[in-house]
Design an enzyme around this catalytic site. Structure first.
Site, PDB file in Angstrom:
ATOM      1  CD1 TRP A   1       0.761  71.065  53.373  1.00 36.87           C
ATOM      2  CD2 TRP A   1       2.278  71.606  51.823  1.00 36.87           C
ATOM      3  NE1 TRP A   1       0.097  71.331  52.200  1.00 36.87           N
ATOM      4  CE2 TRP A   1       0.998  71.666  51.232  1.00 36.87           C
ATOM      5  CE3 TRP A   1       3.394  71.909  51.034  1.00 36.87           C
ATOM      6  CZ2 TRP A   1       0.810  72.024  49.906  1.00 36.87           C
ATOM      7  CZ3 TRP A   1       3.204  72.256  49.709  1.00 36.87           C
ATOM      8  CH2 TRP A   1       1.916  72.307  49.159  1.00 36.87           C
ATOM      9  CE  LYS A   2      10.821  69.906  49.533  1.00 38.27           C
ATOM     10  NZ  LYS A   2      10.524  70.017  48.109  1.00 38.27           N
TER      11      LYS A   2
ATOM     12  CE  LYS B   1       7.452  83.149  38.243  1.00 33.84           C
ATOM     13  NZ  LYS B   1       8.328  82.574  39.258  1.00 33.84           N
TER      14      LYS B   1
ATOM     15  CD  GLU C   1      22.647  75.414  37.885  1.00 30.82           C
ATOM     16  OE1 GLU C   1      21.810  75.614  38.776  1.00 30.82           O
ATOM     17  OE2 GLU C   1      22.523  75.862  36.725  1.00 30.82           O
TER      18      GLU C   1
ATOM     19  CG  ASP D   1      19.326  81.096  34.273  1.00 29.34           C
ATOM     20  OD1 ASP D   1      19.580  81.195  33.063  1.00 29.34           O
ATOM     21  OD2 ASP D   1      19.426  80.039  34.911  1.00 29.34           O
TER      22      ASP D   1
ATOM     23  CB  CYS E   1      10.631  79.410  33.329  1.00 29.21           C
ATOM     24  SG  CYS E   1      11.253  79.607  35.001  1.00 29.21           S
TER      25      CYS E   1
ATOM     26  CG  HIS F   1       8.070  72.107  36.551  1.00 30.90           C
ATOM     27  ND1 HIS F   1       8.505  72.932  35.540  1.00 30.90           N
ATOM     28  CD2 HIS F   1       8.700  72.514  37.677  1.00 30.90           C
ATOM     29  CE1 HIS F   1       9.343  73.821  36.046  1.00 30.90           C
ATOM     30  NE2 HIS F   1       9.482  73.588  37.328  1.00 30.90           N
TER      31      HIS F   1
ATOM     32  CB  CYS G   1      12.374  74.932  33.728  1.00 33.94           C
ATOM     33  SG  CYS G   1      12.702  76.139  35.034  1.00 33.94           S
TER      34      CYS G   1
END
Length: 742
Positions: A20-21, A112, A473, A588, A632, A683, A715
């Site tokens: 799906w992604k 959320k 990272e 975090d 966030c 985003h 973020c």
């Protein structure tokens, strides 16, 4: 004896290997046409439907499958379209633009979903004209019928939908009343198409707000009954206890209750006589939010009990299975751990085993599950050993004194700039990491690549002019999974993906045993980055509350015990970074708010334990070591005091998608610690303007002391493209520099 039926509340959209992604992102990147996207997703939808049918479900949910988010689907169904996107055809491209933003307009807020790690797109009511726009739910129901699937439609109910919305001049009740004829129109179309019952999700009713919404809920469902829909509607609740007596008096066919995450209170209410036995009971007895195999013997006893209180009993997961991976079939795991696990497909097997036992006295599958569960409980790795009293849980000095020591050491300018930690995970980065994990390249080749990438981005940050840098990272696939791979007591699966928001998938580690730090986790990359620059480089860690909330946690120990174990492990890494000369360390906690229980009665205990764990992880450092944290995409107002009690020297919080609403919360507290409110939305692919960032900073400085304020994105930047990151950060730094002289 009551006949047991089985159903499901929702199935994962991602596919076993994130099909799906990949399809959706392929369309966004221009690699798939719209027709190819539609064909791929229809194939996956069909696969999901048939899988559930083949597990002998008496009814399969339809309406849970989405191109992005089921709340956004509901917004488009009823033409609740943000004002800035109005005037366009209601189609999938509009859906994606609302969710992600475009060059002209910012995306809608991302929040959320209750206390889970799923995020929904917030509906916006400003200047909308509600109507039934495109009845995709009816289309999907008819598609399921064409496959001979015994399906039931799923839709978010009007009370929950409005409660999760924002904007508009109408009152809450007026918004609900505006939607009622539209819901009726949709419901009638589904009934005419053959729907036996319609699952109407109303999880808002399990929150404290639910009691204040009972009058409008009563009015809404009486309106549905007036349209002769009452014998087709099932109110489904999950995540907490509901008011069973109130729901039983509504004119509806059935009630769905969570018997896993309700602290035993739903069952108590039923035993007290609050449930109308003539209604259908949809009992959420299998945990829809965690990956542990059910104690199937205890589930048998629960069914025995519930059978005495209803004429018709369905058993199902406690919530949508959206929150767990699809299947264990592709995992290579030791039997002693595999015995204890159950993903979405296996949970359907557990339901089938229980149905076979009760309806046909077929014990074969039931006995197999019972034996596996018993074996897993006897494993030695479940024993707990840890000394919780050896670590300091308070900083040596107060912030005012620490701030002086830190500024003397760091020499930061007015309005210092930084990022949240990660830089783009380009296809090249992901390929090198995959090649290394699959042993297609050597350790030396991989380490050389990482060093080159770290150096390249240190140079980029210095050229842009950021004040506090990060190493990027690049060695990390995910901020929690990375630590799960390195800490003892965690299991990281190969295909255990779950949806976090949109096409963003995460692979939560599974905490199955004693959590321990055995060696440095991040020191090598961080100290290398620091060796390349005179500016401070932040050590980047994930906090204990977030690691717990974004993992599949143990259920055989109190959550706070496991959380403190993780805190002590992270503390070891904090001290290792400090010893290596790192002056700024970020721990975090983006998931601190999302783990907050839905009922206020449990808030104080949760927040007290969360603050304690964070301090266990961070308080052992010297005054001159600066501790940062980050949060966030949550509603922070109700926990602003707990955020202050973390005593982090600097906290960065997302505010860009909420358009600065969080700033109002600082009117209620004298926040006297360092803080950065995210000044642009990472985003969205759009580049912020200098005017937007300047406005965001000015607004923040109305409530926050300038000497405490930091300028940063909202973020991490791992999902963005390199050119987008460079352009956006250049605007951010240039804006901050101009304001330093104003």
């Amino acid at each position: 004896m009551t006949t047991i039926k089985t159903t499901n509340l929702g199935f994962p959209r991602l596919g076993r290997k994130r099909e799906w992604k990949k399809a959706i992102e392929g369309y966004w990147n221009g690699k798939l046409t719209k027709t190819e996207l539609d064909d791929t997703l229809q194939d996956l939808h069909r696969e999901n439907l048939l899988l559930q049918k083949n597990h002998q479900l008496d009814s399969v949910p339809v309406g849970d499958f989405s191109l992005y988010d089921h709340i956004l689907d509901t917004s488009l169904l009823f033409n609740i379209i943000p004002e800035r996107f109005q005037g366009r055809k209601v189609d999938d491209d509009l859906l994606f633009d609302i969710a992600r933003g475009n060059k002209e307009h910012v995306a809608s807020a991302l929040i959320k979903w209750f206390n889970t790690n799923y995020h929904y797109i917030v509906p916006e009511w400003d200047n909308v004209t509600p109507k039934v726009s495109k009845n995709a739910l009816l289309e999907r129901f008819n598609y399921a019928k064409s496959l001979n699937i015994p399906a039931h439609p799923v839709i978010v109910g009007p009370i929950t939908f409005v409660a999760l919305s924002k904007g508009g001049s109408q009152s809450f009740e007026e918004k609900v009343r505006t939607l009622l004829p539209l819901y009726i129109e949709v419901f009638e179309s589904l009934v005419q198409a053959g729907a036996n019952f319609i699952q109407v999700d109303e999880p808002i009713l399990v929150t404290d707000q639910g009691s204040d919404l009972e009058d409008i809920t009563q009015e809404a469902y009486e309106a549905f009954a007036g349209a002769e829909l009452d014998q087709h509607l099932v109110i489904q609740t999950y995540f907490e206890r509901a008011n069973v007596k109130f729901l039983s008096h509504l004119p509806i066919k059935g009630i769905g209750l969570d018997f896993v995450h309700d602290n035993g209170e739903n069952l108590t209410q039923i035993q007290n006589g609050d449930f109308d036995h003539t209604k259908v009971l949809f009992a959420g007895i299998i945990d829809g939010r965690n990956v542990w195999a059910a104690d199937i013997e205890s589930k048998k006893h629960l069914i025995d009990t519930l059978s005495g209180y209803t004429d018709t009993l369905y058993i199902n997961p406690s919530s949508s299975l959206l929150h767990v991976p699809v299947s264990l079939d592709d995992e290579s795991l030791d039997t002693d751990i595999r015995d204890g696990l159950s993903f979405a497909t296996e949970k359907l097997d557990e339901l089938d085993a229980l149905k076979r036992l009760f309806n046909h006295n077929d014990t074969t599958k039931f006995d197999t599950f019972a034996q596996r569960y018993a074996r897993f409980q006897q494993q030695d790795f479940k024993n707990l050993t840890y000394d919780f009293d050896r670590i300091r849980s308070e900083r040596t000095s107060v912030f005012a004194e620490r701030k002086i020591a830190q500024q003397k050491r760091l020499n930061l300018p007015d309005l210092p700039t930084t990022t949240i930690g990660s830089f783009p995970q380009s296809p090249e980065v992901r390929k090198y990491r995959a090649d290394w994990k699959n042993k297609r390249i050597s350790d030396e080749a991989y380490e050389t690549f990482l060093k080159n990438e770290i150096k390249r981005w240190i140079d980029i940050q210095e050229e842009i002019g950021l004040d506090v840098l990060v190493h990027g990272e690049f060695e990390r696939n995910d901020m929690v999974e990375f630590f799960g791979e390195k800490l003892q007591g965690f299991l990281v699966t190969q295909f255990g993906w779950v949806q976090s928001y949109g096409s963003r998938a995460v692979k939560p580690p599974i905490i199955y045993g004693d959590v321990k730090w055995t060696e440095p986790l991040t020191v090598k990359e961080t100290t290398y980055a620091q060796s390349l620059t005179d500016k401070p480089v932040k050590g980047m860690l994930t906090g204990p509350v977030t690691i717990l909330n974004w993992s599949f946690e143990r259920v055989d120990l109190p959550r706070e015990t496991v959380q403190d174990q993780i805190a002590l492990a992270i503390n070891e890494e904090v001290l290792a970074l400090e010893k290596a000369g790192i002056k700024v360390i970020q721990v975090d906690e983006p998931a601190l708010r999302e783990g907050l229980p839905l009922r206020k009665v449990y808030h104080e205990h949760y927040l007290r334990r969360a603050v304690h764990s964070f301090k266990l992880a961070t308080s052992s450092v010297a005054d001159h070591t600066q501790i940062h944290t980050h949060m966030c995409y949550s509603q922070f107002g109700q926990i602003i005091h707990a955020i202050h009690e973390l005593d982090a020297d600097v906290i960065s919080i997302e505010t860009s998608r909420s358009h600065g609403d969080l700033i109002q919360d600082f009117e209620d507290i004298n926040y006297d610690l360092g803080i950065g409110l995210g000044v642009y939305d990472i985003h969205s692919p759009r580049i912020p303007t200098e005017s937007e960032i300047t406005t965001a900073i000015h607004r923040a400085l109305q409530q926050i002391d300038r000497s405490l304020f930091w300028v940063n994105p909202d973020c991490g930047l791992k999902t963005r493209k390199e050119d987008e990151v460079k352009a956006a950060l250049t605007v951010l730094v240039d804006s901050a520099k101009k304001l330093r002289h104003s």
